[in-house]
Design an enzyme around this catalytic site. Structure first.
Site, PDB file in Angstrom:
ATOM      1  N   HIS A   1       0.848  -1.178   0.000  1.00  0.00           N
ATOM      2  CA  HIS A   1       0.000   0.000   0.000  1.00  0.00           C
ATOM      3  C   HIS A   1       0.886   1.231   0.000  1.00  0.00           C
ATOM      4  O   HIS A   1       1.793   1.357   0.831  1.00  0.00           O
ATOM      5  CB  HIS A   1      -0.925   0.005   1.219  1.00  0.00           C
ATOM      6  CG  HIS A   1      -2.011  -1.015   1.135  1.00  0.00           C
ATOM      7  ND1 HIS A   1      -1.934  -2.107   0.323  1.00  0.00           N
ATOM      8  CD2 HIS A   1      -3.217  -1.085   1.746  1.00  0.00           C
ATOM      9  CE1 HIS A   1      -3.029  -2.828   0.451  1.00  0.00           C
ATOM     10  NE2 HIS A   1      -3.830  -2.236   1.303  1.00  0.00           N
TER      11      HIS A   1
ATOM     12  N   LYS B   1     -13.652   5.388   6.182  1.00  0.00           N
ATOM     13  CA  LYS B   1     -13.952   6.388   5.153  1.00  0.00           C
ATOM     14  C   LYS B   1     -15.450   6.507   4.919  1.00  0.00           C
ATOM     15  O   LYS B   1     -15.955   7.568   4.563  1.00  0.00           O
ATOM     16  CB  LYS B   1     -13.244   6.021   3.844  1.00  0.00           C
ATOM     17  CG  LYS B   1     -13.383   7.068   2.735  1.00  0.00           C
ATOM     18  CD  LYS B   1     -12.384   6.821   1.624  1.00  0.00           C
ATOM     19  CE  LYS B   1     -12.780   5.628   0.784  1.00  0.00           C
ATOM     20  NZ  LYS B   1     -13.884   5.939  -0.157  1.00  0.00           N
TER      21      LYS B   1
END
Length: 877
Positions: free
Chosen positions: A149, A540
């Protein structure tokens, strides 16, 4: 008062750390003068004093802006580079001080150091006895999984330059003689000058194999050597008597995993060929390490047959080797006459080398075959009375083989659930297949090849992101079965990421129990199963407060489901490094898990800059693994589980009210009309992709909304604005809702004291708030020309900050975390300098720049400042 407080923090800095920072900073300053004259250093110093004065209230923020705007873009870029390099050097000095502190703690005292394996063992032994400790250690597992990532903003050349400076600083602190000191200082200046002159950003986009090779550095430099030391520490905690002179009572409990080269969810650059190459790179590194270690031990193990006679089994092994490879054994025996133990180890080293070079006549067929030879040596030494030789360095090598095998880390595959459904439809229909279907089938073929070459341990976990139903699991099993007798063995793992999917997790697992392939795997593994929970996307979607509680509920429900169904469940925590993606102190996070959900097993992603922060130095790596091990052992005890369960039962109604209000506030903001466009204007979101910090695109799809925006750029961009919104937004509204709904402050404070989850939630928010800056954030938010959105965010910031302080009882942020508070408070002004430089570039770019050369220069300044802020805050995504 502010001045005195900050000065007291500076004086609070330990002298060795202050000395290192001063030395490196002075050398950097001298280098700036050599490069750009005294004027460059003067400009850097003017900005430094201005931002410090602004924090003290002695300088108006507009004056800082005017100073920065008055420079040429070339000068602004040079100043930004100076502050960025300064942060790299400061981070290095702080790492050295952490290591220094760890060494100082690791001395004999009244009892084990808090947070260590020995401390956990003592606590369990005192509470429940030796049998309970033995059972806890027998079931212990820690599985760190490295991912690519993109959260490591530094290019590799910068990392290696910093490592060279680190080595020189360590040599300097070791107390050399005068002439040696002078030479070390000369080389330090040379390396700092080189770092200053090195491009801080990557020139080219990384590809997945670049990411594999980058991760290998942590293995080569640290992990391979540290693992046996960790097991030795555990062995000593179990029984301090005779350590190294008796068979070890600790078993290897670390198993490393990797998504690097296997995670293809939304990354078109990860192909079946990349996955194959990734495993070969890993294997090459681990086989080289095993060969070198085996050869070194063999050379050192000079025990003679007259003092340490070989066992019949060892002599038989050598006889078999002479039959198979007479010339090689004759050469080894000539160099080691009368040293049969040494001979077999040198022969084993040659066979490891042949395994790496694919010399089938000499190579080992599996790690088990190597382990058999090593145990022959060990048992022969023990039988001859050489217990210390048997259970010393030879045992370390055995532990390394048991931990890493010939593959180093299990390569896990991840792909999106929708793509499997599409591929299966095409496979069932027969005829011509699409490119994606062929890629998925090729990936399954590669997994089968990896298993044939390196064993099932090397790659059998297949993670399905955005799991919606049990059918998503069945689809992968059916696709694998389409390969017939060439199908790989798979453990297909659901990944629950959204709020709805987390709520539906138990229903999916119920459905999985009906799948014949799952039933077969449960029977083969002793009813072991793995489930992955996504922290990033849930945060999120729901906001940090509601996501934290939703994840807790899911853990609790899954633990109960596993108990009902006789399943040994491992929860795989998909956490990021930042607080907005489930990051934070690992030990605290584990102790805040739902009771019963740990049960001695912990698996977690280690992402981006976290890999090098936690595993880049041997002592820090040992400390990190010890802290995780300590927390896993304690979190699995009845006493800790009972306390957490009682607190959760008592305060859960309160938490639900907080969660509902927090989620409403968060969703109200991100669902506001035009929010996505506003976010893109007030932050460097669009420009972050130009940092080339990873091979993966920032979005899963081409859409420009928030839904397909990955969590990493979401968090990274907010960090750059100094708002840090993903780490705290909504919590203030949640706390305000219960404060005005009959719950007084005392009840919230009791929840904070008694419930580890609630404490972790507030502590992480407090840390995130401490790394924010309201005045600078206000300037970023103003770039969007949506004053109502800016006011909403700032009002929630004020509300959250005030209520978090009220509940924790702190007069200032991080009051109870002296070391972290000092680091953040001393860094913030320097981060401010980079933020002002970034604001200059971002403001001009958002206003529009017609001249192509000027726009390119502004973009360079912006990205350099992004790199510097990431280094200063030690957070990216």
């Amino acid at each position: 008062m502010a001045t005195n407080t900050r000065e007291s923090r500076r004086q609070d800095l330990p002298e060795p750390l202050r000395r290192d920072v001063r030395l490196l900073g002075t050398m950097l300053g001298d280098g700036l003068v050599e490069y750009g004259g005294r004027e460059l250093l003067d400009d850097v110093e003017r900005l430094r004093h201005a931002v410090i004065g602004a924090r003290r209230g002695e300088v108006d923020g507009a004056d800082v802006t005017a100073l920065v705007d008055g420079w040429t873009l070339e000068r602004a870029e040079q100043v930004a580079r100076a502050f960025t390099v300064y942060f790299h050097l400061t981070n290095l000095a702080e790492e050295h001080h952490r290591i220094r502190t760890l060494r100082e703690r690791d001395v004999p005292g009244d009892g084990p150091v808090r947070g260590t394996v020995a401390a956990a063992a003592e606590e369990i032994r005192a509470a429940a006895g030796e049998a309970a400790l033995a059972a806890a250690i027998d079931g212990l597992e820690f599985r760190p999984v490295f991912t690519a990532h993109p959260t490591e903003a530094r290019r590799r050349a910068v990392v290696t330059a910093i490592q060279r400076i680190s080595d020189l600083l360590a040599a300097l602190n070791a107390g050399p003689g005068e002439s040696e000191r002078e030479d070390i200082e000369r080389r330090l200046r040379e390396e700092i000058d080189l770092l200053w002159r090195t491009a801080l950003r990557r020139h080219a986009q990384m590809d997945p194999l670049d990411e594999v090779r980058t991760a290998m550095a942590a293995f080569d430099e640290t992990i391979f050597r540290v693992v046996p030391q960790i097991y030795r520490t555990l062995d000593r905690a179990i029984d301090p008597d005779g350590v190294g002179a008796r068979p070890p009572k600790a078993r290897p409990y670390l198993r490393f995993g990797s998504w690097i080269g296997g995670d293809r969810d939304g990354n078109p650059f990860v192909t079946a060929q990349v996955t194959r190459d990734a495993v070969l790179i890993q294997a090459d590194h681990v086989l080289r390490a095993l060969q070198a270690t085996c050869a070194r031990i063999g050379r050192e193990l000079t025990v003679h047959d007259t003092t340490t006679p070989a066992s019949a089994e060892l002599r038989n092994a050598l006889a078999a080797a002479r039959t198979a490879h007479p010339a090689r054994l004759a050469e080894i025996a000539k160099r080691s006459p009368g040293e049969p133990h040494r001979q077999l180890l040198m022969y084993a080293a040659a066979r490891i080398g042949a395994t790496r070079s694919r010399d089938a006549d000499l190579a080992y067929t599996s790690p088990d075959e190597l382990l058999a030879d090593l145990r022959v040596v060990q048992e022969s030494l023990a039988a001859a009375g050489a217990a210390r030789q048997a259970y010393g360095r030879v045992q370390h090598l055995i532990w390394q083989v048991e931990t890493f095998g010939f593959h180093l880390a299990e390569l896990e595959i991840r792909q999106h659930s929708e793509l499997h459904a599409q591929a299966l439809a095409e496979v069932r229909a027969g005829g011509e297949r699409g490119e994606m279907t062929e890629e998925i089938i090729d990936t399954l073929r590669v997994v089968a090849w990896i298993q044939q070459r390196f064993g099932e341990r090397a790659a059998r976990r297949y993670i399905v992101s955005f799991t919606r139903s049990a059918e998503d699991m069945a689809n992968v099993y059916e696709l694998a079965a389409s390969l017939g007798d060439r199908a790989p063995v798979l453990d297909v793992i659901p990944l629950f990421e959204t709020g709805e999917d987390l709520e539906n997790a138990v229903n999916v697992l119920d459905g999985m129990l009906e799948i014949p392939a799952v039933q077969e795997r449960l029977a083969a593994t002793g009813r072991r199963m793995e489930v992955m929970l996504g922290y990033s996307d849930s945060a999120k979607q729901l906001g940090p407060t509601s996501a934290t509680l939703r994840l807790y509920d899911t853990q609790e429900a899954l633990a109960a489901w596993a108990e009902r169904n006789g399943v040994t469940l491992t929860l795989f925590h998909g956490r990021g490094g930042s607080l907005g993606r489930g990051g934070g102190p690992a030990g605290r996070a584990i102790l805040a898990q739902a009771p019963g959900s740990v049960a001695g097993r912990f698996k977690v992603t280690e992402q981006g800059e976290v890999i090098f922060a936690r595993y880049g130095h041997p002592q820090i790596a040992r400390r990190h693994v010890e802290q995780v091990t300590n927390a896993v052992l304690l979190a699995s005890t009845a006493a800790v589980e009972d306390r957490a369960r009682a607190a959760a039962d008592r305060f859960r109604p309160l938490a639900d009210k907080i969660s509902d209000a927090a989620r409403t506030a968060f969703r109200s903001l991100i669902e506001a009309d035009g929010f996505a466009e506003w976010f893109g204007r007030v932050s460097p979101l669009g420009e972050i992709g130009e940092l080339r910090i990873g091979s993966r695109p920032a979005r899963r799809k081409a859409a420009r909304g928030l839904e397909d925006l990955r969590a990493i750029p979401w968090v990274f961009a907010w960090t750059q604005t100094r708002v840090n919104l993903p780490g705290w937004y909504g919590l203030g509204s949640g706390l305000a809702a219960v404060s005005g709904d009959g719950a007084d402050l005392a009840e919230l404070q009791e929840a904070y004291e008694a419930w580890p989850l609630f404490q972790s939630l507030l502590d992480n928010a407090e840390m995130s708030l401490a790394k924010s800056d309201r005045a600078i954030a206000e300037r970023y938010l103003a770039l969007g020309d949506r004053p109502e959105l800016a006011e909403t965010v700032l009002a929630e910031y004020d509300r959250t900050r005030a209520l978090v302080l009220a509940v924790t009882g702190h007069e200032r942020l991080l009051e109870n975390r002296k070391v972290l508070s000092r680091a953040v408070e001393l860094r913030n002004p320097y981060v401010d300098a980079l933020s002002h430089l970034q604001l200059r570039a971002l403001t001009a770019l958002r206003a529009g720049v017609a001249d192509e050369a000027e726009r390119k220069r502004l973009e360079d300044l912006l990205l350099l400042s992004v790199n510097g802020v990431a280094a200063g805050l030690q957070n990216t995504g």
